[in-house]
Design a protein around this motif. Structure first.
Motif, PDB file in Angstrom:
ATOM      1  N   LEU B  11      11.482   1.917   0.731  1.00  0.00           N
ATOM      2  CA  LEU B  11      10.289   1.354   0.093  1.00  0.00           C
ATOM      3  C   LEU B  11       9.069   2.056   0.668  1.00  0.00           C
ATOM      4  O   LEU B  11       8.912   2.136   1.883  1.00  0.00           O
ATOM      5  CB  LEU B  11      10.215  -0.146   0.367  1.00  0.00           C
ATOM      6  N   ARG B  12       8.253   2.543  -0.238  1.00  0.00           N
ATOM      7  CA  ARG B  12       7.036   3.228   0.189  1.00  0.00           C
ATOM      8  C   ARG B  12       5.836   2.410  -0.294  1.00  0.00           C
ATOM      9  O   ARG B  12       5.730   2.128  -1.493  1.00  0.00           O
ATOM     10  CB  ARG B  12       6.989   4.640  -0.387  1.00  0.00           C
ATOM     11  N   LEU B  13       4.959   2.029   0.623  1.00  0.00           N
ATOM     12  CA  LEU B  13       3.802   1.208   0.302  1.00  0.00           C
ATOM     13  C   LEU B  13       2.522   1.888   0.762  1.00  0.00           C
ATOM     14  O   LEU B  13       2.540   2.682   1.710  1.00  0.00           O
ATOM     15  CB  LEU B  13       3.894  -0.160   0.984  1.00  0.00           C
ATOM     16  N   GLN B  14       1.448   1.539   0.109  1.00  0.00           N
ATOM     17  CA  GLN B  14       0.133   1.943   0.596  1.00  0.00           C
ATOM     18  C   GLN B  14      -0.339   0.886   1.589  1.00  0.00           C
ATOM     19  O   GLN B  14       0.012  -0.304   1.482  1.00  0.00           O
ATOM     20  CB  GLN B  14      -0.874   2.049  -0.548  1.00  0.00           C
ATOM     21  N   GLU B  15      -1.103   1.290   2.558  1.00  0.00           N
ATOM     22  CA  GLU B  15      -1.658   0.332   3.515  1.00  0.00           C
ATOM     23  C   GLU B  15      -2.352  -0.800   2.772  1.00  0.00           C
ATOM     24  O   GLU B  15      -3.153  -0.562   1.859  1.00  0.00           O
ATOM     25  CB  GLU B  15      -2.647   1.042   4.437  1.00  0.00           C
ATOM     26  N   GLY B  16      -1.995  -2.038   3.147  1.00  0.00           N
ATOM     27  CA  GLY B  16      -2.592  -3.203   2.507  1.00  0.00           C
ATOM     28  C   GLY B  16      -1.828  -3.726   1.302  1.00  0.00           C
ATOM     29  O   GLY B  16      -2.149  -4.809   0.798  1.00  0.00           O
ATOM     30  N   GLU B  17      -0.822  -2.982   0.856  1.00  0.00           N
ATOM     31  CA  GLU B  17      -0.045  -3.374  -0.331  1.00  0.00           C
ATOM     32  C   GLU B  17       1.128  -4.254   0.094  1.00  0.00           C
ATOM     33  O   GLU B  17       2.139  -3.767   0.614  1.00  0.00           O
ATOM     34  CB  GLU B  17       0.459  -2.130  -1.060  1.00  0.00           C
ATOM     35  N   THR B  76       2.825  -8.727   4.638  1.00  0.00           N
ATOM     36  CA  THR B  76       1.489  -8.943   4.079  1.00  0.00           C
ATOM     37  C   THR B  76       0.510  -7.916   4.647  1.00  0.00           C
ATOM     38  O   THR B  76       0.426  -7.756   5.860  1.00  0.00           O
ATOM     39  CB  THR B  76       0.998 -10.355   4.408  1.00  0.00           C
ATOM     40  N   ALA B  77      -0.185  -7.246   3.743  1.00  0.00           N
ATOM     41  CA  ALA B  77      -1.184  -6.241   4.131  1.00  0.00           C
ATOM     42  C   ALA B  77      -0.653  -5.307   5.209  1.00  0.00           C
ATOM     43  O   ALA B  77      -1.196  -5.253   6.330  1.00  0.00           O
ATOM     44  CB  ALA B  77      -2.472  -6.928   4.582  1.00  0.00           C
ATOM     45  N   PRO B  78       0.436  -4.588   4.910  1.00  0.00           N
ATOM     46  CA  PRO B  78       1.056  -3.747   5.945  1.00  0.00           C
ATOM     47  C   PRO B  78       0.151  -2.628   6.419  1.00  0.00           C
ATOM     48  O   PRO B  78      -0.735  -2.156   5.697  1.00  0.00           O
ATOM     49  CB  PRO B  78       2.292  -3.199   5.237  1.00  0.00           C
ATOM     50  N   LYS B  79       0.438  -2.202   7.666  1.00  0.00           N
ATOM     51  CA  LYS B  79      -0.271  -1.087   8.279  1.00  0.00           C
ATOM     52  C   LYS B  79       0.734   0.033   8.538  1.00  0.00           C
ATOM     53  O   LYS B  79       1.949  -0.202   8.586  1.00  0.00           O
ATOM     54  CB  LYS B  79      -0.918  -1.531   9.594  1.00  0.00           C
ATOM     55  N   PRO B  80       0.264   1.255   8.726  1.00  0.00           N
ATOM     56  CA  PRO B  80       1.194   2.373   8.985  1.00  0.00           C
ATOM     57  C   PRO B  80       2.152   2.099  10.145  1.00  0.00           C
ATOM     58  O   PRO B  80       3.297   2.549  10.107  1.00  0.00           O
ATOM     59  CB  PRO B  80       0.242   3.531   9.297  1.00  0.00           C
ATOM     60  N   GLU B  81       1.696   1.352  11.150  1.00  0.00           N
ATOM     61  CA  GLU B  81       2.580   1.063  12.287  1.00  0.00           C
ATOM     62  C   GLU B  81       3.721   0.119  11.943  1.00  0.00           C
ATOM     63  O   GLU B  81       4.629  -0.083  12.772  1.00  0.00           O
ATOM     64  CB  GLU B  81       1.774   0.506  13.474  1.00  0.00           C
ATOM     65  N   ASP B  82       3.717  -0.445  10.752  1.00  0.00           N
ATOM     66  CA  ASP B  82       4.839  -1.267  10.305  1.00  0.00           C
ATOM     67  C   ASP B  82       5.973  -0.409   9.753  1.00  0.00           C
ATOM     68  O   ASP B  82       7.052  -0.924   9.434  1.00  0.00           O
ATOM     69  CB  ASP B  82       4.385  -2.251   9.220  1.00  0.00           C
TER      70      ASP B  82
END
Lengths: 113, 114
Positions: B11-17, B76-82
Motif C-alpha cells: 500500500l502506497r499512501l501520501q503523507e496525511g492520507e 490516521t494521517a500517516p507520516k513517512p516514518e510509518d
C-alpha cells in the motif's frame, strides 16, 4: 531494559557446513521461541521452550535442526549439514510464563551458498 | 489449520492520507490477535494485542480493531516514518496445551510518501 539479542547478525556458510545461532532472551522471561522468516513467506514457528519443561519441537522442518536452552536463559539453534533452502532470517522471541506477547530480537540472516 | 491472510500486500499512501490494512483469520478458537511492525533488516516490533470481538486499541496514529473474522489496522494521517511492513498474527486455544504458537500472515508493506 535490554531487549532480545541474537548473534551473529549475519552468517554466510557453505552448503554442508553446520551453523549455530544464539539467542539471549529478555531477563526474567521464561518462554523462548524460534521462528524462521523466508523471503516472501510469513514467519514460521520452529520451537518453543518454557522454563524447565520439555520443548515443543513440532515446527522443526527436519532432523538437521535442533535447539537447546541452557539454564533457562540463553538458547542455541543448530542447523547441521546446511542446505541452500535453509537460507532465511532466524528470529528469536521471548515472553512471560503465560504465553502472552512475544518480543522479538533482530534476527540472524543466514545465507547458505 | 489456523490461517491468516493480510491485504493488500502493498500500500502506497501520501503523507496525511488515512487508510486501513486488513487481516482476515481462520482459527478454531482465538486466544489473541497480534499486530507487529517490521522495519527492513530488523525483527518485528510489538504493537497491539486484541482478545475479543469489538475490542479496539490505539497508539499514536494507529488504531486496531477486531471482529470475529478479521482485524483492521487503521492509520490516521500517516507520516513517512510509518513506512514499514505490518504483520498480523493469531494465537489459538489448543486442547493439547500448545496455546503459544503464533501463526503469521505475510504482511502488508506500507510506504508513506512525503
Amino acid at each position: 531494559g535490554a531487549g532480545v539479542s541474537q548473534s551473529p547478525s549475519n552468517k554466510v556458510t557453505e552448503k554442508g557446513k553446520d551453523v549455530e545461532l544464539r539467542c539471549d532472551p529478555i531477563s526474567g522471561h521464561t518462554a523462548l521461541y524460534w521462528y524462521r522468516q523466508s523471503l516472501g513467506q510469513g514467519l514460521e514457528f520452529l520451537i518453543y521452550f518454557q522454563g524447565n519443561s520439555a520443548p515443543d519441537k513440532s515446527g522443526l522442518p527436519s532432523d538437521r535442526f535442533s535447539a537447546e536452552r541452557t539454564g533457562g536463559s540463553v538458547s542455541t539453534l543448530t542447523i547441521q549439514r546446511t542446505q541452500q533452502e535453509d537460507s532465511a532470517v532466524y528470529l528469536c522471541a521471548s515472553g512471560g510464563a503465560f504465553q502472552e506477547t512475544q518480543y522479538f530480537g533482530p534476527g540472524t540472516r543466514l545465507l547458505v551458498l | 489449520e489456523d490461517q491468516v491472510t493480510q491485504s493488500p500486500e502493498a500500500l502506497r499512501l501520501q503523507e496525511g492520507e488515512s487508510s486501513s490494512l486488513n487481516c482476515s483469520y481462520t482459527v478454531s478458537g482465538l486466544r489473541g490477535l497480534f499486530w507487529y511492525r517490521q522495519d527492513p533488516g530488523k525483527g518485528p516490533e510489538f504493537l497491539f494485542t486484541l482478545y475479543s470481538a469489538g475490542e479496539e486499541k490505539e497508539k499514536e496514529r494507529l488504531k486496531a480493531t477486531l471482529t470475529k473474522k478479521e482485524s483492521f489496522l487503521h492509520i490516521t494521517a500517516p507520516k513517512p516514518e510509518d513506512s514499514a511492513t505490518y504483520l498480523c498474527a493469531v494465537q489459538a486455544w489448543s486442547s493439547g496445551g500448545s496455546n503459544y504458537k503464533l501463526t503469521f500472515g505475510k504482511g502488508t508493506l506500507l510506504t508513506v510518501n512525503p
